[in-house]
Design an enzyme around this catalytic site. Structure first.
Site, mmCIF file in Angstrom:
data_model
loop_
_atom_site.group_PDB
_atom_site.id
_atom_site.type_symbol
_atom_site.label_atom_id
_atom_site.label_comp_id
_atom_site.label_asym_id
_atom_site.label_seq_id
_atom_site.Cartn_x
_atom_site.Cartn_y
_atom_site.Cartn_z
ATOM 1 N N CYS A 1 0.819 -1.220 0.000
ATOM 2 C CA CYS A 1 0.000 0.000 0.000
ATOM 3 C C CYS A 1 0.851 1.267 0.000
ATOM 4 O O CYS A 1 0.317 2.366 -0.188
ATOM 5 C CB CYS A 1 -0.963 -0.013 1.178
ATOM 6 S SG CYS A 1 -2.078 -1.439 1.122
ATOM 7 N N HIS B 1 -9.284 3.886 -1.411
ATOM 8 C CA HIS B 1 -7.940 3.321 -1.326
ATOM 9 C C HIS B 1 -7.620 2.445 -2.555
ATOM 10 O O HIS B 1 -7.647 1.221 -2.486
ATOM 11 C CB HIS B 1 -7.828 2.516 -0.021
ATOM 12 C CG HIS B 1 -6.468 1.945 0.249
ATOM 13 N ND1 HIS B 1 -5.298 2.490 -0.231
ATOM 14 C CD2 HIS B 1 -6.086 0.856 0.991
ATOM 15 C CE1 HIS B 1 -4.270 1.758 0.188
ATOM 16 N NE2 HIS B 1 -4.719 0.760 0.918
#
Lengths: 388, 388
Positions: free
Chosen positions: B84, B335
């Site tokens: 991420c 996200h």
């Protein structure tokens, strides 16, 4: 001019391994530590390459995981993926960082497991490899990588008259070199007849024109010019060029000229202050025999169109005037994708130290590595020289 | 001290998109070109992030492909993957390169498609995400990322008495901020009761403690301090720190302290010559509400153990003394893994220009971005300031 120095090198044998990515990489990295005489406390960054761990075994975010395994958790770590040029891209970024003073001494390396034996069959591995071609314009056509390089090579044959027999000589030479390399995937000789009698994979390539899927890892320790003198056997990196070409294949200005290799080698030669004539040997990305012919011209070893005849005439053999792939290349040494770029740097380092035994290029003082990704859309050229 | 400047920023809305990775990324990149007033000829390198294209849609080797789409084929291009933290890692490497004079003006960005609607169901996406946890020690246990952050947060609750209600306040705040952000995945308010009544995903997290899977792209143009004055609205990058922590989770010295964030922020503050007290607002990696609480302490906004009470007391709201995630954060803005790090830089850029309307932090002159990967084994901290 020295941009950085390689002061330690290590790699596993390439071939079929039962070991995990962690085990393979740690083996190479700890060998590199030992070779350099360093420990984890000497390393201040980690430039890592792996191409397909997410696809082959659901394993990503490998940089901190492998940093942990080799004792350097804490330092900045990053993973690169640029298809088959993955760990040459990591190496380029590492050399730039050391040259610029961002880091002092870094670990660079790559690892891959991609033999059908390690979990995915040949068909599935071919599909996974094809992810590096264009998702919208190429994959839906069924084009896989033997086909990509076949198209490029067919064009070269059309323009210059390159023959299948000339291509076969590339395979024969690299197989022979591989017999002198104990870490090679294939350790046996091949003949031109054997290559030409092997089954067609993608015309003009037969099975024996193609490199294997391999598992393996390679790692090097890169330090600054200033620090290099404190090590036993530094070898200097004097140029690293990287360039991209248009993707997909259909957009390229020529299919056979591999423009990125020409651009990247021009940059690398300029940095090193040399020309192709000053290079004693090259490790080039011979994923297929045709790719070696194209690369041998793009880096300036041979005039355009002369790559095929030169291979057939033995000019690129160990005792030729332009030795290419003394390690056996991808064809015989093997091709664990994310490890291949660093493994070329390992070969350059050991050749320039005079440490490779029967495959030693006599009096070699300058070597070049050519590592491409995808349809050559990414190419990285590294020039290394005996420390002056 | 200025290390580099962001002179252009662009991003797509985050949410569900029908578009390809190329289309999404090109939208963000061309917006960034327009914002900076540059064209492809001004760009001399490409630092790109994508985390999971190989796994989600068999699409790798994206750097030259996307370089082609946005007109910069030829320049050095590389893809980063650090889970991420993927595009913050690209950003860090780009800032270092520009600061060192390796490149003048570079394109940095990331893209991801990971909504279940774009091809893989929620279960499959959860499995793919889990590739960023330890393949041997964690994946076989069935641990997925809600569970990873639940374990970290549970430990924080045990040590400091942090409550589920305090966590719910993080979600409520970020949902409110998201209503002011037209590019947010979620644009509606939520209540503490609604969060606490939503179904359990991984104790202590309920559905509304979790960020969504999103599709999207973000891009910025980074140039040198020297060149920045020739642009209309440069915002300076004064510090970028990256650190790794031990992987897997079981090796970490503490589960709740996110050591890499502490190490990375210490580096970034030192480069910028500031302390946490000088930072007016932060974008932090709130993949789960608990992750925001942990981050808010690790970057020094609150003392250890005070993150939960501070969220409940409104201290991290837009009008609090320590605003966090004015954009809505991962929780409400969304996200898209490989785009998230760059999207935080887009928010910092626009906030520090005073361009974000209702979610503007008054008199903001310094902002921080905190982007983590995996179990926080990779963390990148960026500090940006109004150009002096």
């Amino acid at each position: 001019m020295t941009r950085a120095s390689v002061v330690g090198a290590g790699m596993t044998a390439f071939g079929v391994h039962e070991s995990t990515l962690s085990e393979l990489f740690a083996t190479a990295a700890l060998d590199a530590y030992d070779d350099a005489g360093v420990g984890p406390a000497d390393i201040d960054a980690f430039y890592f390459g792996n191409a397909m761990g997410g696809q082959t075994e659901n394993d990503t975010h490998l940089a901190p995981k492998l940093a942990t395994e080799v004792g350097i958790a804490g330092v900045p770590a990053q993973r690169f993926e640029d298809a088959c040029a993955t760990s040459a891209s990591a190496f380029k970024n590492a050399v730039q960082a050391v040259d610029a003073g961002i880091h002092d001494t870094v670990l660079v390396g790559g690892v891959e497991r991609c033999t059908p034996e390690t979990g995915n069959g040949t068909g599935e591995m071919t599909r996974i490899f094809a992810s590096a071609s264009h998702r919208q314009y190429e994959q839906p056509t069924g084009l896989t990588f033997p086909g990509v390089f076949a198209l490029m090579t067919k064009r070269h044959m059309h323009v210059y008259g390159t023959t299948e027999e000339q291509l076969a000589h590339v395979a024969v030479k690299n197989h022979r070199n591989g017999t002198y390399n104990p870490r090679a995937h294939f350790g046996r000789e091949a003949t031109v007849e054997e290559v030409l009698d092997s089954p067609i994979v993608a015309d003009p390539f037969r099975l024996m024109d193609c490199c294997p899927f391999s598992d393996g890892a390679a790692a090097v320790i890169v330090t600054s010019d200033d620090l290099a003198d404190s090590y036993d056997a530094p070898v200097d990196v004097t140029g690293v060029g990287q360039a991209t070409d248009l993707v997909p294949l259909g957009l390229k200005s020529t299919l056979y000229a591999t423009q990125a290799a020409r651009d990247a080698s021009a940059k690398a030669y300029e940095q090193a202050g040399i020309t192709a004539n000053d290079v004693d040997f090259a490790e080039v990305h011979d994923c297929f025999t045709g790719a070696e012919v194209l690369a041998s011209e793009a880096i300036g070893f041979f005039e355009d169109g002369e790559g095929g005849p030169a291979a057939a005439a033995g000019r690129s053999a160990l005792d030729g005037d332009r030795p290419i792939n003394p390690s056996g290349g991808l064809k015989a040494k093997g091709h664990p994708i994310g490890a291949t770029g660093t493994a070329q740097i390992v070969e350059l380092t050991e050749q320039l130290r005079g440490d490779v035994g029967e495959r030693q290029i006599d009096d070699a003082t300058c070597g070049l590595a050519h590592n491409l990704g995808g349809d050559a859309g990414t190419t990285v050229i590294s020039v290394m020289e005996v420390r002056g």
